[in-house]
Design a protein around this motif. Structure first.
Motif, PDB file in Angstrom:
ATOM      1  N   VAL A   1      78.887  83.143   9.640  1.00 42.77           N
ATOM      2  CA  VAL A   1      78.329  81.823   9.339  1.00 42.77           C
ATOM      3  C   VAL A   1      79.386  80.767   9.653  1.00 42.77           C
ATOM      4  N   ILE A   2      79.009  79.771  10.452  1.00 46.97           N
ATOM      5  CA  ILE A   2      79.916  78.676  10.808  1.00 46.97           C
ATOM      6  C   ILE A   2      79.554  77.458   9.949  1.00 46.97           C
ATOM      7  N   PRO A   3      80.473  76.956   9.114  1.00 43.10           N
ATOM      8  CA  PRO A   3      80.155  75.796   8.258  1.00 43.10           C
ATOM      9  C   PRO A   3      79.843  74.554   9.102  1.00 43.10           C
ATOM     10  N   ASP A   4      78.949  73.704   8.578  1.00 43.07           N
ATOM     11  CA  ASP A   4      78.659  72.405   9.190  1.00 43.07           C
ATOM     12  C   ASP A   4      78.317  71.414   8.082  1.00 43.07           C
ATOM     13  N   GLU A   5      77.666  70.321   8.439  1.00 42.59           N
ATOM     14  CA  GLU A   5      77.359  69.300   7.431  1.00 42.59           C
ATOM     15  C   GLU A   5      76.374  69.815   6.384  1.00 42.59           C
ATOM     16  N   ARG A   6      75.524  70.753   6.768  1.00 44.76           N
ATOM     17  CA  ARG A   6      74.510  71.254   5.829  1.00 44.76           C
ATOM     18  C   ARG A   6      74.944  72.544   5.128  1.00 44.76           C
ATOM     19  N   ILE A   7      75.788  73.338   5.784  1.00 47.79           N
ATOM     20  CA  ILE A   7      76.239  74.637   5.237  1.00 47.79           C
ATOM     21  C   ILE A   7      77.702  74.505   4.850  1.00 47.79           C
ATOM     22  N   LYS A   8      78.020  74.769   3.595  1.00 43.46           N
ATOM     23  CA  LYS A   8      79.378  74.650   3.062  1.00 43.46           C
ATOM     24  C   LYS A   8      79.852  76.015   2.557  1.00 43.46           C
ATOM     25  N   ILE A   9      81.149  76.339   2.813  1.00 41.20           N
ATOM     26  CA  ILE A   9      81.781  77.573   2.313  1.00 41.20           C
ATOM     27  C   ILE A   9      82.988  77.164   1.498  1.00 41.20           C
TER      28      ILE A   9
END
Length: 786
Positions: A98-106
């Motif tokens: 999974v690559i984080p972006d503005e919608r997906i946070k790790i």
């Protein structure tokens, strides 16, 4: 010590020792399970024992991620908690990172790892996994997207499978070996369709086109006899049927579970199907045993091949371990993964047998170790031989000599290889067949006049040393050398030998070409039957097995090379025992005396007569007694004979060989009888030798240190021998064990054992005999030991 074996500082720096005042530390770097055991520390004052238990590092999961069902525009949060806050990890969606972006946070805070998805869409529906780095864990959960349904008037609807990817390529689900795979497939259709699961054999599901390409067959939806139907509702691989979805489950996924799984929906209105590819990823298989090459003094090159199966994930690198053959403890050689398929291992001990093994590492973890390599021993070639020189040259030979290498090493020395090269050529030719173990060599059958370069190499298991070379070319030709004798020192004076002894005279010489040697005795040629002569290129030997008197004489040996010569002379004297004296006469007898005369022996044994031995024997007993020994004159008077007895006399002559074999004996006995006059010895007044004691060397004042034995000495004379008394401050010391008194040839000594300041004072020595007495004193100071 560990389990009774002493620990030392190894080349791996596994153990370190530290001292802090009275504290002693043992530090073990990077402990492994093999370091478990009983550790003992010993001093000359005691022993202390402790037990060390090393446990494998384990990761515990305090909170696992849970399945989620969310609606559109909602937030989905996957959260897990592990026991180690330093452990990092990656999040996977259907096996892809999974690559984080503005919608997906790790996020990673302490022991808690979170994956947050804002504004959930139908594309977010998938299997999500968290994999801790360095551990074979896979924490999985499923995100389901909940759609809002509107009830319509029931009508017939063909079956439909609702998956994200239903294109020409099947959807791929990735699962880590040993983990659980749960596949929920939403379905629809009215009436409720029948669901069939099967594992597809792709070879039966393809048809060949005219251009030899492969395309799916039209009847691929039909159930091939080679496809495996899945009906089980229990067991490790099972399927579950529900009204609006079906579930495919694999407990503890294995590599054999990989493949394409097909779900088929059927109802009276129609049918639908979908293929789902399941990929099982695992740690790689162990590589094959590594091979060892390019072995040196403390290094080697390790090579290996990739594992036959990479676990479904690319191999990220390799880890190399080494151990001594008789040890059970493996030591890791690299901490950063090795990307290449070879590695140069260093810092090994020459002469020690080692083994190597390899681990393969991918994103899932580390494989089991490979089999150990063949045992090998680091050895290095020896250094080059030293002092390589030309010893001799002739018309067809060259003699070489050298010394062993300064460093031979654990590989020992198999021998030396000697080569030569003609001037102007670059080809080196072996001078000897094979190797030689000697430190000299004679190169034969060379061409006269050739100019040759020579070199030599030391050989052992590790290979050849550097070459020791003679820098200047050697011309193969005889070198003219002036003849010269090297006469040993003991032959520069007369050589004296006894009859019957062996004579072996060795005279070294020099000279080239080989000189002509001539021996003469008293100017005449030597008879070869009587005297043996052996000549070599460096010495000449004269040999007489059993010497006789006629071998005495002046010997001369000559070296001759063309018009040059050298000669030496040797004098040999062979001696034997002399004959007996001649013309022995009893000249006169008077009182208790007898006078004898004789002449020297006729045969002196070729040596000077050193003296005579005169003996007497009573006629009654005929037992011989020596009167004179080594007597130099030819006349003597034998005294102290017994009145009334008759005596015989005999005389032996003596030289370097000893006494003569026989003796000259008087023919008639000498009769000792009383004469008319009586001899009265003169009367002398006895001399009085008595002398009063007198000290010839005084006592000396002394100052000594307490605790160290000390002595007081003086010297006295007196006849008869005086009695000695020692006093301290006028008190007799005779019975005190602290003092020892010695008297040797007039030197008097008083020994005081380990004196204390109390032993200081005035010491007096008193000597007393019949003629008088004398005394002497001194002062002794004893200082304290500070």
């Amino acid at each position: 010590e560990k389990d009774g074996v002493e620990l030392t500082r190894e080349e791996t720096f596994k153990y370190r020792f530290k001292k802090d005042g009275k504290k002693q530390y043992l530090i073990i770097n990077e402990s492994t399970k093999e370091d478990s055991g009983h550790y003992t520390v010993k001093t000359n004052g005691g022993v202390s024992v402790a037990e060390l238990i090393v446990q494998e590092k384990k990761l515990e999961v305090y909170q696992s991620i849970a399945d989620l069902t969310v609606k559109a525009r909602d937030q989905a949060v996957f959260k897990c908690e592990v026991s180690d806050e330093n452990v990092k990890g990656i999040w996977l969606k259907n096996g892809k990172e999974v690559i984080p972006d503005e919608r997906i946070k790790i996020s990673h805070i302490g022991r808690i790892h979170k994956l947050t998805i804002e504004d959930v869409t139908p594309e977010d529906e998938a299997d999500y996994s968290f994999i801790p780095q360095g551990f074979a864990y896979n924490l999985s959960a499923k995100l389901q997207f909940l759609e809002v349904k509107i009830d319509f008037v029931p009508r017939e609807e063909p079956p439909k499978i609702h998956l994200d990817c239903l294109g020409q390529s099947p959807d791929t689900i990735v699962v880590v070996a040993g983990n659980k795979l749960r596949l929920d497939v939403p379905v629809s259709g009215d009436p409720t369709p029948t669901v069939i699961w099967q594992k597809v054999n792709k070879r039966n599901d393809l048809v060949r086109n005219n251009d030899d390409s492969m395309t799916p067959s039209e009847n691929s939806s039909d159930l091939n006899t080679d496809n495996k139907l899945l009906f089980e509702s229990e067991g490790r691989v099972r399927v579950e049927m529900h009204e609006d979805h079906c579930v495919f489950i694999i407990e503890g996924a294995e590599k054999e579970d990989e493949g394409v799984y097909r779900v088929i929906l059927k109802n009276p209105v129609g049918e639908d199907k979908a293929d789902i590819t399941v990929k099982v990823i695992d740690v790689p298989d162990p590589p094959e045993a590594p091979t060892i090459s390019n072995i040196g003094e403390d290094y080697c090159t390790v090579q290996w091949q990739p594992p036959k199966y990479d676990g479904g994930q690319p191999v990220l690198g390799y880890i190399l371990e080494r151990k001594k053959k008789k040890s059970y403890r493996w030591m890791r050689l690299n901490f950063d993964l090795l990307k290449e398929l070879s590695y140069e291992a260093k810092r090994m001990i020459e002469g020690v047998v080692y083994e190597m093994r390899i681990y393969a590492v991918n994103s899932i973890g580390m494989s089991r170790p490979s089999p150990a390599s063949q045992p090998f021993m680091p050895i290095a070639p020896p250094s080059e031989p030293t002092h390589f020189t030309v010893e001799d040259v002739s018309d067809s030979t060259v003699s070489l000599k050298w010394r062993p290498p300064e460093r031979i090493g654990a590989g020992g020395l198999d021998g030396y290889m000697v080569e030569y090269c003609k001037e102007g050529s670059t080809e080196w030719i072996p001078a000897l067949p094979g190797l030689t173990e000697r430190t000299s060599a004679l190169i034969k059958d060379l061409v006269t006049g050739d100019k040759l370069y020579f070199r030599i190499k030391a050989i052992n298991l590790a290979g050849e040393s550097g070459a020791a070379t003679i820098k200047e070319p050697v011309t193969v030709q005889e070198i003219l050398q002036r003849p010269k004798f090297w006469l040993p020192r003991h032959l520069r004076q007369t050589l004296v030998k006894k009859v019957g002894e062996t004579i072996n005279i060795v005279i070294p010489f020099q000279g080239k070409p080989r000189p002509k040697i001539t021996w003469l005795k008293d100017g005449q040629t030597i008879d070869s039957k009587d005297v043996g002569i052996r000549n070599s290129s460096s010495d000449t030997i004269l040999f007489i097995r059993k010497a006789e008197l006629h071998h005495s004489g002046a010997y001369e040996v000559t070296l001759q090379i063309e018009n040059m010569s050298d000669k030496v002379a040797i004098t040999i004297q062979i001696i034997d025992k002399p004959g007996p004296p001649q013309n022995i006469k009893l000249v006169d007898v008077w009182g208790f005396n007898a006078a004898l005369e004789w002449t020297p022996p006729q045969d002196d044994g070729n040596a000077q007569i050193l003296g005579y031995t005169v003996q007497k024997a009573d006629k009654k007993t005929m037992e011989w007694y020596t009167v004179f020994d080594h007597y130099r004159r030819t006349n003597c008077i034998v005294s102290d004979l017994i009145m009334g007895n008759e005596y015989f006399f005999r005389i032996f002559s003596e030289n370097l060989c000893g006494l003569s074999e026989t003796a000259a004996t008087t023919k008639n006995p000498a009769h000792i009888q009383k004469t008319g006059t009586t001899y009265k010895p003169p009367c002398y007044k006895e001399h009085d030798f008595s002398e009063a004691p007198k000290f010839t060397h005084p006592l000396v004042d002394r100052s000594v240190i307490a605790g160290y034995n000390t002595t007081l000495s003086c010297a006295v004379r007196g006849i008869p021998k005086p009695k000695i008394l020692w006093f301290k401050n006028k008190m007799d010391l005779s019975g005190d064990a602290k003092y020892r008194m010695f008297s040797k040839q007039g030197v008097l000594t008083l020994e005081i054992r380990k004196p204390t300041p109390f032993d200081g004072g005035i010491y007096t020595c008193k000597a007393v005999n019949e003629s008088g007495e004398a005394e002497i004193e001194c002062r002794l100071d004893v200082r304290g030991n500070q």
